[in-house]
Every structure is written in C-alpha cells, then in structure tokens.
Design a protein around this motif. Sequence first.
Motif, PDB file in Angstrom:
ATOM      1  N   GLU A 132      19.007  47.974  66.010  1.00 40.24           N
ATOM      2  CA  GLU A 132      18.076  47.631  64.933  1.00 40.24           C
ATOM      3  C   GLU A 132      18.110  48.642  63.794  1.00 40.24           C
ATOM      4  OE1 GLU A 132      14.133  49.708  66.983  1.00 40.24           O
ATOM      5  OE2 GLU A 132      14.465  47.541  67.166  1.00 40.24           O
ATOM      6  N   ASN A 133      18.677  49.824  64.049  1.00 39.02           N
ATOM      7  CA  ASN A 133      18.748  50.859  63.016  1.00 39.02           C
ATOM      8  C   ASN A 133      20.053  50.836  62.223  1.00 39.02           C
ATOM      9  OD1 ASN A 133      16.231  51.803  63.806  1.00 39.02           O
ATOM     10  ND2 ASN A 133      17.082  53.305  65.236  1.00 39.02           N
ATOM     11  N   LEU A 134      20.939  49.910  62.550  1.00 39.92           N
ATOM     12  CA  LEU A 134      22.217  49.837  61.858  1.00 39.92           C
ATOM     13  C   LEU A 134      22.065  49.140  60.509  1.00 39.92           C
ATOM     14  CD1 LEU A 134      24.548  48.825  64.823  1.00 39.92           C
ATOM     15  CD2 LEU A 134      24.448  51.054  63.686  1.00 39.92           C
ATOM     16  N   LYS A 135      22.892  49.538  59.559  1.00 42.96           N
ATOM     17  CA  LYS A 135      22.944  48.902  58.245  1.00 42.96           C
ATOM     18  C   LYS A 135      24.374  48.403  58.039  1.00 42.96           C
ATOM     19  CE  LYS A 135      19.322  51.913  56.428  1.00 42.96           C
ATOM     20  NZ  LYS A 135      18.970  52.965  55.432  1.00 42.96           N
ATOM     21  N   THR A 136      24.606  47.157  58.437  1.00 44.39           N
ATOM     22  CA  THR A 136      25.955  46.605  58.459  1.00 44.39           C
ATOM     23  C   THR A 136      26.125  45.552  57.373  1.00 44.39           C
ATOM     24  OG1 THR A 136      25.194  45.048  60.160  1.00 44.39           O
ATOM     25  CG2 THR A 136      26.298  47.044  60.910  1.00 44.39           C
ATOM     26  N   SER A 137      27.387  45.326  57.013  1.00 44.35           N
ATOM     27  CA  SER A 137      27.670  44.329  55.978  1.00 44.35           C
ATOM     28  C   SER A 137      29.102  43.858  56.076  1.00 44.35           C
ATOM     29  CB  SER A 137      27.417  44.912  54.583  1.00 44.35           C
ATOM     30  OG  SER A 137      28.303  45.990  54.332  1.00 44.35           O
ATOM     31  N   ILE A 138      29.330  42.661  55.549  1.00 36.17           N
ATOM     32  CA  ILE A 138      30.684  42.185  55.297  1.00 36.17           C
ATOM     33  C   ILE A 138      30.858  42.164  53.788  1.00 36.17           C
ATOM     34  CG2 ILE A 138      29.996  39.746  55.337  1.00 36.17           C
ATOM     35  CD1 ILE A 138      33.367  41.164  56.560  1.00 36.17           C
ATOM     36  N   ASN A 139      31.999  42.651  53.339  1.00 31.61           N
ATOM     37  CA  ASN A 139      32.210  42.863  51.907  1.00 31.61           C
ATOM     38  C   ASN A 139      33.419  42.053  51.460  1.00 31.61           C
ATOM     39  OD1 ASN A 139      30.278  45.358  51.294  1.00 31.61           O
ATOM     40  ND2 ASN A 139      31.192  45.584  53.320  1.00 31.61           N
ATOM     41  N   LEU A 140      33.172  41.104  50.566  1.00 33.91           N
ATOM     42  CA  LEU A 140      34.189  40.146  50.142  1.00 33.91           C
ATOM     43  C   LEU A 140      34.822  40.588  48.839  1.00 33.91           C
ATOM     44  CD1 LEU A 140      31.990  36.979  50.756  1.00 33.91           C
ATOM     45  CD2 LEU A 140      33.576  38.043  52.376  1.00 33.91           C
ATOM     46  N   LEU A 141      36.150  40.659  48.830  1.00 34.76           N
ATOM     47  CA  LEU A 141      36.876  40.951  47.599  1.00 34.76           C
ATOM     48  C   LEU A 141      37.069  39.636  46.845  1.00 34.76           C
ATOM     49  CD1 LEU A 141      39.514  43.485  48.950  1.00 34.76           C
ATOM     50  CD2 LEU A 141      37.299  43.938  47.909  1.00 34.76           C
ATOM     51  N   ASP A 142      36.577  39.572  45.658  1.00 38.08           N
ATOM     52  CA  ASP A 142      36.498  38.330  44.882  1.00 38.08           C
ATOM     53  C   ASP A 142      37.794  38.109  44.121  1.00 38.08           C
ATOM     54  OD1 ASP A 142      35.857  36.164  43.402  1.00 38.08           O
ATOM     55  OD2 ASP A 142      34.073  37.027  42.461  1.00 38.08           O
ATOM     56  N   ILE A 143      38.633  37.167  44.578  1.00 35.29           N
ATOM     57  CA  ILE A 143      39.915  36.936  43.907  1.00 35.29           C
ATOM     58  C   ILE A 143      39.748  36.181  42.595  1.00 35.29           C
ATOM     59  CG2 ILE A 143      41.203  36.933  46.074  1.00 35.29           C
ATOM     60  CD1 ILE A 143      41.346  33.912  45.879  1.00 35.29           C
ATOM     61  N   SER A 144      38.657  35.477  42.433  1.00 34.87           N
ATOM     62  CA  SER A 144      38.467  34.718  41.187  1.00 34.87           C
ATOM     63  C   SER A 144      38.317  35.632  39.986  1.00 34.87           C
ATOM     64  CB  SER A 144      37.233  33.814  41.309  1.00 34.87           C
ATOM     65  OG  SER A 144      36.057  34.595  41.460  1.00 34.87           O
ATOM     66  N   ALA A 145      37.897  36.877  40.232  1.00 32.71           N
ATOM     67  CA  ALA A 145      37.686  37.816  39.126  1.00 32.71           C
ATOM     68  C   ALA A 145      38.693  38.949  39.145  1.00 32.71           C
ATOM     69  CB  ALA A 145      36.269  38.386  39.209  1.00 32.71           C
ATOM     70  N   ALA A 146      39.765  38.776  39.920  1.00 28.21           N
ATOM     71  CA  ALA A 146      40.688  39.890  40.124  1.00 28.21           C
ATOM     72  C   ALA A 146      41.759  40.003  39.050  1.00 28.21           C
ATOM     73  CB  ALA A 146      41.371  39.743  41.491  1.00 28.21           C
ATOM     74  N   GLU A 147      41.816  39.071  38.083  1.00 26.27           N
ATOM     75  CA  GLU A 147      42.887  39.107  37.102  1.00 26.27           C
ATOM     76  C   GLU A 147      42.772  40.289  36.148  1.00 26.27           C
ATOM     77  OE1 GLU A 147      43.043  35.370  35.157  1.00 26.27           O
ATOM     78  OE2 GLU A 147      43.678  34.264  36.957  1.00 26.27           O
ATOM     79  N   ASP A 148      41.606  40.881  36.037  1.00 25.59           N
ATOM     80  CA  ASP A 148      41.460  42.034  35.159  1.00 25.59           C
ATOM     81  C   ASP A 148      41.837  43.330  35.861  1.00 25.59           C
ATOM     82  OD1 ASP A 148      39.424  42.324  36.940  1.00 25.59           O
ATOM     83  OD2 ASP A 148      37.802  42.350  35.452  1.00 25.59           O
ATOM     84  N   ASN A 149      42.417  43.207  37.101  1.00 24.18           N
ATOM     85  CA  ASN A 149      42.883  44.342  37.899  1.00 24.18           C
ATOM     86  C   ASN A 149      41.764  45.263  38.358  1.00 24.18           C
ATOM     87  OD1 ASN A 149      45.664  43.668  37.810  1.00 24.18           O
ATOM     88  ND2 ASN A 149      45.764  44.467  35.712  1.00 24.18           N
ATOM     89  N   ALA A 150      40.535  44.839  38.182  1.00 27.98           N
ATOM     90  CA  ALA A 150      39.409  45.601  38.716  1.00 27.98           C
ATOM     91  C   ALA A 150      39.045  45.051  40.088  1.00 27.98           C
ATOM     92  CB  ALA A 150      38.210  45.507  37.778  1.00 27.98           C
ATOM     93  N   THR A 151      38.377  45.860  40.860  1.00 28.91           N
ATOM     94  CA  THR A 151      37.945  45.434  42.181  1.00 28.91           C
ATOM     95  C   THR A 151      36.537  44.877  42.092  1.00 28.91           C
ATOM     96  OG1 THR A 151      39.291  47.137  43.249  1.00 28.91           O
ATOM     97  CG2 THR A 151      37.510  46.176  44.551  1.00 28.91           C
ATOM     98  N   HIS A 152      36.387  43.612  42.441  1.00 30.13           N
ATOM     99  CA  HIS A 152      35.084  42.956  42.418  1.00 30.13           C
ATOM    100  C   HIS A 152      34.704  42.621  43.854  1.00 30.13           C
ATOM    101  CE1 HIS A 152      35.038  42.414  37.991  1.00 30.13           C
ATOM    102  NE2 HIS A 152      36.346  42.413  38.165  1.00 30.13           N
ATOM    103  N   THR A 153      33.599  43.165  44.290  1.00 36.78           N
ATOM    104  CA  THR A 153      33.197  43.032  45.689  1.00 36.78           C
ATOM    105  C   THR A 153      31.799  42.450  45.789  1.00 36.78           C
ATOM    106  OG1 THR A 153      34.516  44.983  46.254  1.00 36.78           O
ATOM    107  CG2 THR A 153      32.885  44.261  47.864  1.00 36.78           C
TER     108      THR A 153
END
Length: 668
Positions: free
Chosen positions: A459-480
């Motif tokens: 119950e004390n954990l802070k977990t997440s799944i983090n998605l790399l967004d390919i729709s916004a990846a054309e500007d070569n920046a990382t969108h998560t």
Amino acid sequence: MSSPHYNTRWTEQLGTRPVRIANCSGYKADPGYHMFLQAELGDVDFITGDYLAEVNIAENAEAYAKGQHPGWEETAWDGIQQTLDILNEKRIRVIVNGGAQNPKGLAEKIQQLARENHSYVLGDNLIEEMRDIRMNGLPPHLDSDNSEVQYDALTLDLFEKSDKPVVSANVYLGAREILRGLQEGADIIVAGRVADASPVIGAAWFWHGWEETDYDHLAGGLIAGHLIECSGYVTGSNFAGFTEYPLEDLYDITYGIAEVERDGSCVITKHDAKKGFVTEDIVKCQFLYELQGNVYLHSDVKAILDDVQVKGEGKNRVRVWGIKGRPPPPTTKLAIFYRAGYQSEILVNATGYGTAEKFELYESMLRFGLKRLNIADKFDILEFQRIGVPESNPQSQLRSTTYLRIFAEASDPAVNLGLASLLGEFAMQHYSGFHLSSNQAAAIPKPYLSYYPAIWRQENLKTSINLLDISAAEDNATHTTSIPTTPPPKFESLDKRKSYETYNSVDLNAFGPTMKARLGDILLARSGDKGSNANIGFFIPTSLPSSYKPLISSQEPSPLYAESWDWLRSFLTINTLKTMFADSWEPSYFIERVEFPKIYAVHFVVYGVLGRGVSGSSRLDAFAKGMGDWLRDCVVDVPIKFLEGRGRDVKGGGATNGRTNESGVLRL
C-alpha cells in the motif's frame, strides 16, 4: 512449422485459445540471439525476458548514479536490436525486466530505434527511502515472521554500523503495471525489478481478460512464469537427470514456452527446431527450484502448490495443473544491497600423502601470523575450507590434488592485506609439496556488496506505467504519459508456513532387502537459494534410464513408481536430512518440510545455511545450486527392488548412474 492463424494480427484472437509465451532470458548473461530465436523459430504471442538476479541490479547502481553506466542490461538491448523486424512482422509483444535501474532509459533508446508503442514501469526503486535507515529504521527482515529462524551474525550490519551505505533498494513488483501497459497498446514493456514471473502473469492476464480476483487463474500464470523464467532450465539445463541423455543434446538449446489456458493451467513446450528437451522430470526439477514451501508468494496472488500435477502429453509437451490461488500478502519482497567491506580468497593446493595434516599446518601457521599482526580478531568472516578428498591409490597427480580455500571478509581492507602479506612472509615455510593455484589476484581485497532481504507494504508503493507517445514523436522530443497504478484490491495475511513429516508413514522394513547405494540412483533433485536460505526438492523420476528405453516407454512410469513414493516420503524426514548434512550441519539452521504427493516430491527449506546469502555468502556454492546433487550422492540403505526397477546394477555391490562401459555393463 508455422500455423496460419498465428500470422493474423493476434489481437483478434485474445482469449480464444491458449496464449503462447516464450522466454528468452533467465539472467543478464543470456545473449540477445535467444530473443531472436524465440521469435524466428515458430509462433508465439509474447516474448518475456528475466535479466535480473538478486545482485546484478545492484552491481552497477553506483556507476549509474555517477553517469558512468546506462543502468539497464546490455543483453536486453541486444535482443531487441536483433529481433525488432521480426517482432513487427509477426506482431509479437515483448515484456522484459532488463531496464534494471533505468527502465526509462532503455525504453527511450528502443523508441529511437522503432517508433512503436513502448512503455516502462516505475515504482520498484526505493533507494531514496533507504538512504538513511539508521534514522528512519530498517524494514523487517524477509524471515521476520518465523520465530524459529536465527539470522546470520552480520545480518544487521547495515543498520548497526555507519560504514555500510545502501547502494540499491528495489521491491519486487507484480504484473499490474504490465497489464495496464498492454491494455494501453504497448508493444514493448521495459521494467526494472518486477518479480521473475510477472511478465508471464501480465501477458496471460491481459490475453484472457482475467479479473484481479481470479486467484486460481493468476496462480496458474504465476507457476507458468516460474517454470519458464530460467532460460534453459525447463529445456534440459541444470537438470539432475542429464546423465540419461546424449551430452551433445544438452547444449546450444532453445528455451521454454508456456501455453497458458484460460483457467491458468499450462503446457510447457519448446520450438521443435534446435536442441533441448521438455519432459515430466525436467519440468518437475524446475518446479521445485527456489520454492519457499507449499505457498509461492507474489504481489498479485499466493499460489497454493499442494495439489500440483505434471503429465507429459507428447514430445516436448508437458501439462501442469492443480494450482490454487489466494489473495496476495500485504507485503512484497524488498532487496537491499549495501557496501559491506572487502573480500579476499586464497587457494593453496596439496597433493597425496598427509593432505589433512598439511592443511592443518598451513591454517595454524596463518592464524599465528594474523595474531602476530594483531588482526586475528578483525575479520567479519575468516574460514579455512577444505575442498575435495584425494583419491585413494591415485591414477594421476591431478586425482590426488585438493585445495584449501581461505575466505575472508572485513570492513577494513588493511585487514585483508595483512592476510595476503602472509603469503610472502611464509613463502618458504610450508608443507611438503605446497603449491598455489596460478591466479592469486583474488588475495588482494576487493569491495563487495552484501544483501539484506526485507519486506515492504504494498500500500506504500507509488507505481506507474509510462507510455511513450509515438503520435507526438516526430519533433524528436520524448513525450510520456504516466498512468499511476493501484495495489491489489484485497490482501490476506500470511499464515505460519507449513512444515510436517509424512502422514501414515510406512515401516521401511516393508520394502524388502536393501543395499548401500547413492540416493541419486533412484531420486532426482533440484536446489537453489532464497537469500540466506536454501531449498531442496527430491522426487521419484517418471522416466526410466536410457538403457531401458528400448524395452519400456520412457513416457510410462515404472510399476514401482507409487511404491517408491511411499518409501521416499517415509525415509526422507527432517532428521534424515540433518544426518545427510553430516559435517555441514550447524545447530543454528532450521528446516521446514512439505510434500507434493501428486508429483511424488518431498521439499525442504534450510534456513540460514547460506549466511547472508548472494554476494555476502562465504560458501563456495553461495546459491545452493549444487546442494541437491551433493545430497543425491549420499549413500543410504535403498531397497534393492527400486534399484532394479531403475535399471541399476545390484550384482556388483554398488549402484550406477545409468551410463555404460564398453561391455554394456552399467558403471559409476
């Protein structure tokens, strides 16, 4: 051979058939081509990879913190690079824990190579919470709920001594983050320290659409993951019965595949191409590896193993079922590694006559030197371990030679250097025939990490799944896009672990005449480590020796199979195991014993036998890999009919390992 229905987009088939999950790695050493082979040689839906042993996530922690290491495992990246095209062609999804300390970094590197839907798991790294345990307190030990267990004397060093800084602290996450990533469309999921079986559970959970309270199903997925997580261990590697197979068929093997059914049962198999085997006995060996007893713990479920069943269904196909599930415990495992000091190791050889006295002389001389240097009592550990026994009437010098292993741990490297200096001081004062092993660099003190296994509340954990967004990846920046995940909806406190002798034991005299033979002549075994503890499982083999295969199908158990089980469960008691340990037994050890009657197996956990465990253990076999085979070599009174039933030569007064000499007679 490929099946056409696998070549369609597999998402159309979710839940309509068993999901095929292949594993490509059980440790960071597995090269990337194993991922490629699992994708290229046949049809699979998922490929999973377990790249993390207990210690290797910690080995590079300090270098990563200094910017001198990427933090993830190179072999995981290698596998992705080699396999990416075929993954895309066959629409195979990948789940690996090769992100180690930096799953974000590996996921972003993969994203640069392929603009697909990728994600990474966060929440296992608790290094900030463990920075100052002397102020904040030390989490409970993994075995804290067992009052019978005595901890190693150095267990609390990281809390009690100020010179033992924590370098890594990672909890074992479950499959919930993986499940959410798959639901969000991720093609590749990179995790850090998830439990070894979590990638398989997550894949099966997603495929079949299980509910989070479908505990029987989740428990089946857990055991499917347990069976294939260790590279080739389920396809012929690390197999106690290997002597019954051609040796050339036991290397360059492909790894396992689990076909997981909707109800959580599974078939363990492999690609037909290349070498390796999947048999009942191989699967049982892997099932018994690194168990905690009759309950297998995971963050999402407890698997109850008492009624497990294993049955061959044809060539390289073995079905596993009978697993029950319960709600998970409120805590999960937390692996803490810390800088513990310095280790040194010295190997000196002795040959032939008077070996015992030679080693006694050398130990006495070194202890005298240490006392004169005023450092004899400065070691955390100093052991003089005698390795091997010289052959009687030796046929060569090598067969007459054994060695003394001097193992030392100390907080101050000067103490270890003092020990090393005695090699020079007493270089010309030694026993008859003294000689060193060629490489003595290990005598120079090297820093080492030690391990503290703890528990942490979910119950004390802070977990997440983090998605790399390919729709916004054309500007070569990382969108998560980061999606927080939640703990399981229900927990169930841990009961005291089961431990019992057999019920309705049979009088050993009822099995007829006996003879002295090695336990391994009629039993197989598998052993492994659980931190400071070792587990050992013994079972009656299903198949007969290779010499009997032309006469009786290896798929059918011997007529004496069931009767052998009555003998095994009656013979192999806790006290018998202590007796077999002989000189290796210490009063501080504690044993738990359970049975798996439907696979004819007796299982033990020996608490404390590995010291602090992992990299802090002084044992030559620090991971207890060889413990099962050592105990199989113990000579006991074995009923003659069981030896004959296994094809052993009883006329010559000794049992054999199943191989034959030139005359066709079974020999040692």
